[in-house]
Design a protein around this motif. Structure first.
Motif, PDB file in Angstrom:
ATOM      1  N   GLN A   1     -40.028   8.831 -54.497  1.00  0.00           N
ATOM      2  CA  GLN A   1     -40.688   7.536 -54.694  1.00  0.00           C
ATOM      3  C   GLN A   1     -41.066   6.913 -53.351  1.00  0.00           C
ATOM      4  O   GLN A   1     -42.126   6.317 -53.215  1.00  0.00           O
ATOM      5  CB  GLN A   1     -39.785   6.587 -55.473  1.00  0.00           C
ATOM      6  N   GLY A   2     -40.195   7.058 -52.356  1.00  0.00           N
ATOM      7  CA  GLY A   2     -40.497   6.533 -51.030  1.00  0.00           C
ATOM      8  C   GLY A   2     -41.679   7.235 -50.398  1.00  0.00           C
ATOM      9  O   GLY A   2     -42.522   6.606 -49.754  1.00  0.00           O
ATOM     10  N   ILE A   3     -41.760   8.533 -50.596  1.00  0.00           N
ATOM     11  CA  ILE A   3     -42.873   9.312 -50.037  1.00  0.00           C
ATOM     12  C   ILE A   3     -44.191   8.903 -50.691  1.00  0.00           C
ATOM     13  O   ILE A   3     -45.229   8.861 -50.043  1.00  0.00           O
ATOM     14  CB  ILE A   3     -42.612  10.828 -50.217  1.00  0.00           C
ATOM     15  N   VAL A   4     -44.164   8.581 -51.966  1.00  0.00           N
ATOM     16  CA  VAL A   4     -45.381   8.195 -52.683  1.00  0.00           C
ATOM     17  C   VAL A   4     -45.688   6.710 -52.490  1.00  0.00           C
ATOM     18  O   VAL A   4     -46.825   6.332 -52.196  1.00  0.00           O
ATOM     19  CB  VAL A   4     -45.246   8.525 -54.190  1.00  0.00           C
ATOM     20  N   LEU A   5     -44.682   5.844 -52.649  1.00  0.00           N
ATOM     21  CA  LEU A   5     -44.921   4.399 -52.626  1.00  0.00           C
ATOM     22  C   LEU A   5     -45.223   3.835 -51.242  1.00  0.00           C
ATOM     23  O   LEU A   5     -46.041   2.932 -51.111  1.00  0.00           O
ATOM     24  CB  LEU A   5     -43.723   3.655 -53.216  1.00  0.00           C
ATOM     25  N   LEU A   6     -44.562   4.329 -50.216  1.00  0.00           N
ATOM     26  CA  LEU A   6     -44.765   3.776 -48.879  1.00  0.00           C
ATOM     27  C   LEU A   6     -46.215   3.889 -48.417  1.00  0.00           C
ATOM     28  O   LEU A   6     -46.819   2.881 -48.026  1.00  0.00           O
ATOM     29  CB  LEU A   6     -43.804   4.418 -47.879  1.00  0.00           C
ATOM     30  N   PRO A   7     -46.834   5.077 -48.461  1.00  0.00           N
ATOM     31  CA  PRO A   7     -48.240   5.141 -48.046  1.00  0.00           C
ATOM     32  C   PRO A   7     -49.171   4.356 -48.973  1.00  0.00           C
ATOM     33  O   PRO A   7     -50.129   3.734 -48.512  1.00  0.00           O
ATOM     34  CB  PRO A   7     -48.582   6.638 -48.103  1.00  0.00           C
ATOM     35  N   LEU A   8     -48.875   4.356 -50.264  1.00  0.00           N
ATOM     36  CA  LEU A   8     -49.694   3.612 -51.216  1.00  0.00           C
ATOM     37  C   LEU A   8     -49.638   2.110 -50.927  1.00  0.00           C
ATOM     38  O   LEU A   8     -50.673   1.437 -50.897  1.00  0.00           O
ATOM     39  CB  LEU A   8     -49.235   3.913 -52.646  1.00  0.00           C
ATOM     40  N   ARG A   9     -48.435   1.618 -50.685  1.00  0.00           N
ATOM     41  CA  ARG A   9     -48.290   0.194 -50.347  1.00  0.00           C
ATOM     42  C   ARG A   9     -48.955  -0.126 -49.014  1.00  0.00           C
ATOM     43  O   ARG A   9     -49.590  -1.168 -48.866  1.00  0.00           O
ATOM     44  CB  ARG A   9     -46.814  -0.193 -50.300  1.00  0.00           C
ATOM     45  N   ALA A  10     -48.810   0.738 -48.035  1.00  0.00           N
ATOM     46  CA  ALA A  10     -49.426   0.504 -46.721  1.00  0.00           C
ATOM     47  C   ALA A  10     -50.949   0.448 -46.826  1.00  0.00           C
ATOM     48  O   ALA A  10     -51.592  -0.415 -46.215  1.00  0.00           O
ATOM     49  CB  ALA A  10     -48.999   1.594 -45.743  1.00  0.00           C
ATOM     50  N   ILE A  11     -51.529   1.328 -47.620  1.00  0.00           N
ATOM     51  CA  ILE A  11     -52.983   1.322 -47.811  1.00  0.00           C
ATOM     52  C   ILE A  11     -53.415   0.052 -48.524  1.00  0.00           C
ATOM     53  O   ILE A  11     -54.409  -0.582 -48.144  1.00  0.00           O
ATOM     54  CB  ILE A  11     -53.427   2.585 -48.589  1.00  0.00           C
ATOM     55  N   CYS A  12     -52.687  -0.351 -49.547  1.00  0.00           N
ATOM     56  CA  CYS A  12     -53.015  -1.588 -50.278  1.00  0.00           C
ATOM     57  C   CYS A  12     -52.897  -2.810 -49.368  1.00  0.00           C
ATOM     58  O   CYS A  12     -53.759  -3.697 -49.402  1.00  0.00           O
ATOM     59  CB  CYS A  12     -52.112  -1.747 -51.493  1.00  0.00           C
ATOM     60  N   ILE A  13     -51.852  -2.861 -48.558  1.00  0.00           N
ATOM     61  CA  ILE A  13     -51.658  -3.990 -47.649  1.00  0.00           C
ATOM     62  C   ILE A  13     -52.797  -4.060 -46.636  1.00  0.00           C
ATOM     63  O   ILE A  13     -53.359  -5.128 -46.387  1.00  0.00           O
ATOM     64  CB  ILE A  13     -50.282  -3.891 -46.957  1.00  0.00           C
ATOM     65  N   ALA A  14     -53.170  -2.918 -46.056  1.00  0.00           N
ATOM     66  CA  ALA A  14     -54.273  -2.898 -45.092  1.00  0.00           C
ATOM     67  C   ALA A  14     -55.583  -3.334 -45.751  1.00  0.00           C
ATOM     68  O   ALA A  14     -56.354  -4.112 -45.167  1.00  0.00           O
ATOM     69  CB  ALA A  14     -54.420  -1.495 -44.502  1.00  0.00           C
ATOM     70  N   PHE A  15     -55.827  -2.876 -46.971  1.00  0.00           N
ATOM     71  CA  PHE A  15     -57.048  -3.255 -47.693  1.00  0.00           C
ATOM     72  C   PHE A  15     -57.071  -4.760 -47.971  1.00  0.00           C
ATOM     73  O   PHE A  15     -58.101  -5.416 -47.788  1.00  0.00           O
ATOM     74  CB  PHE A  15     -57.147  -2.453 -48.995  1.00  0.00           C
ATOM     75  N   ILE A  16     -55.950  -5.322 -48.401  1.00  0.00           N
ATOM     76  CA  ILE A  16     -55.881  -6.754 -48.699  1.00  0.00           C
ATOM     77  C   ILE A  16     -56.083  -7.583 -47.430  1.00  0.00           C
ATOM     78  O   ILE A  16     -56.797  -8.590 -47.445  1.00  0.00           O
ATOM     79  CB  ILE A  16     -54.548  -7.097 -49.395  1.00  0.00           C
ATOM     80  N   ILE A  17     -55.486  -7.163 -46.338  1.00  0.00           N
ATOM     81  CA  ILE A  17     -55.648  -7.901 -45.078  1.00  0.00           C
ATOM     82  C   ILE A  17     -57.095  -7.845 -44.598  1.00  0.00           C
ATOM     83  O   ILE A  17     -57.645  -8.851 -44.146  1.00  0.00           O
ATOM     84  CB  ILE A  17     -54.680  -7.357 -44.006  1.00  0.00           C
ATOM     85  N   LEU A  18     -57.740  -6.690 -44.738  1.00  0.00           N
ATOM     86  CA  LEU A  18     -59.152  -6.603 -44.356  1.00  0.00           C
ATOM     87  C   LEU A  18     -60.043  -7.438 -45.266  1.00  0.00           C
ATOM     88  O   LEU A  18     -61.015  -8.055 -44.801  1.00  0.00           O
ATOM     89  CB  LEU A  18     -59.610  -5.143 -44.350  1.00  0.00           C
ATOM     90  N   LEU A  19     -59.726  -7.499 -46.554  1.00  0.00           N
ATOM     91  CA  LEU A  19     -60.472  -8.382 -47.459  1.00  0.00           C
ATOM     92  C   LEU A  19     -60.291  -9.851 -47.060  1.00  0.00           C
ATOM     93  O   LEU A  19     -61.262 -10.621 -47.065  1.00  0.00           O
ATOM     94  CB  LEU A  19     -60.006  -8.185 -48.896  1.00  0.00           C
ATOM     95  N   ALA A  20     -59.067 -10.226 -46.739  1.00  0.00           N
ATOM     96  CA  ALA A  20     -58.803 -11.607 -46.306  1.00  0.00           C
ATOM     97  C   ALA A  20     -59.582 -11.919 -45.037  1.00  0.00           C
ATOM     98  O   ALA A  20     -60.160 -13.006 -44.904  1.00  0.00           O
ATOM     99  CB  ALA A  20     -57.307 -11.817 -46.094  1.00  0.00           C
ATOM    100  N   TRP A  21     -59.621 -10.973 -44.109  1.00  0.00           N
ATOM    101  CA  TRP A  21     -60.391 -11.166 -42.874  1.00  0.00           C
ATOM    102  C   TRP A  21     -61.878 -11.338 -43.178  1.00  0.00           C
ATOM    103  O   TRP A  21     -62.544 -12.195 -42.599  1.00  0.00           O
ATOM    104  CB  TRP A  21     -60.173  -9.973 -41.942  1.00  0.00           C
ATOM    105  N   LEU A  22     -62.391 -10.534 -44.111  1.00  0.00           N
ATOM    106  CA  LEU A  22     -63.799 -10.628 -44.481  1.00  0.00           C
ATOM    107  C   LEU A  22     -64.126 -12.003 -45.064  1.00  0.00           C
ATOM    108  O   LEU A  22     -65.094 -12.654 -44.654  1.00  0.00           O
ATOM    109  CB  LEU A  22     -64.153  -9.527 -45.481  1.00  0.00           C
ATOM    110  N   PHE A  23     -63.317 -12.470 -46.014  1.00  0.00           N
ATOM    111  CA  PHE A  23     -63.564 -13.784 -46.613  1.00  0.00           C
ATOM    112  C   PHE A  23     -63.404 -14.904 -45.596  1.00  0.00           C
ATOM    113  O   PHE A  23     -64.169 -15.874 -45.605  1.00  0.00           O
ATOM    114  CB  PHE A  23     -62.638 -14.014 -47.814  1.00  0.00           C
TER     115      PHE A  23
END
Length: 160
Positions: free
Chosen positions: A5-27
């Motif tokens: 679960q750590g191997i799957v969830l950690l990269p998935l969460r990191a990608i989601c967090i980076a995407f959300i932060i970039l969206l926030a920066w865009l707005f």
């Protein structure tokens, strides 16, 4: 199972967090693009609504992705009821949770934080009261600015 679960969830969460932060920066970039005054004039109209709705939603989503679920009990004070919102101890990322729950108020922040590449743009969209550690009059100027915003009768967002 936990390692898997750590191997799957950690990269998935990191990608989601980076995407959300970039969206926030865009707005934040769109809302502050060609805004006159850069911090001396409050955001109005679509700019203010855009920051409040999108950044609130994105910040809450960000904390959900990180595993935080916050439930508010009671009624959050409106801008006219409480122009200044106090949060303590004001030393951790939990301040961002409070900001998201209260509609993205202005914050008091170090002036150096505004020059941080992505987060500086997001922070400047919240119209912070900046404090300079090098300026000896900065503390007095900060008190004057907070007082001015508190007495503006809703033109500026809440100050946290």
């Amino acid at each position: 199972q936990t390692v898997l679960q750590g191997i799957v969830l950690l990269p998935l969460r990191a990608i989601c967090i980076a995407f959300i932060i970039l969206l926030a920066w865009l707005f934040a970039s769109i809302a502050t693009f060609r805004h006159p005054g850069k911090g001396s004039v409050p955001l109005k109209g679509w700019r203010r609504r855009m920051i409040q709705t999108t950044l609130t939603c994105l910040t809450r989503t960000l904390f959900f992705v990180m595993g935080f679920q916050v439930k508010v009990k009671g009624k959050i004070a409106s801008l006219l009821e409480a122009p200044i919102f106090v949060a303590a101890p004001h030393s951790s990322f939990f301040d961002a949770i409070i900001s998201a729950l209260t509609g993205m108020p202005s914050v008091v922040s170090r002036a150096e934080n505004l020059s941080t590449p992505v987060f500086g743009t997001i922070l400047s969209s919240l119209q912070p009261v900046s404090v300079s550690r090098q300026d000896p009059d900065s503390r007095k100027n900060t008190v004057i600015e907070i007082t001015k915003r508190a007495l503006s009768r809703g033109q500026w967002p809440q100050v946290i």
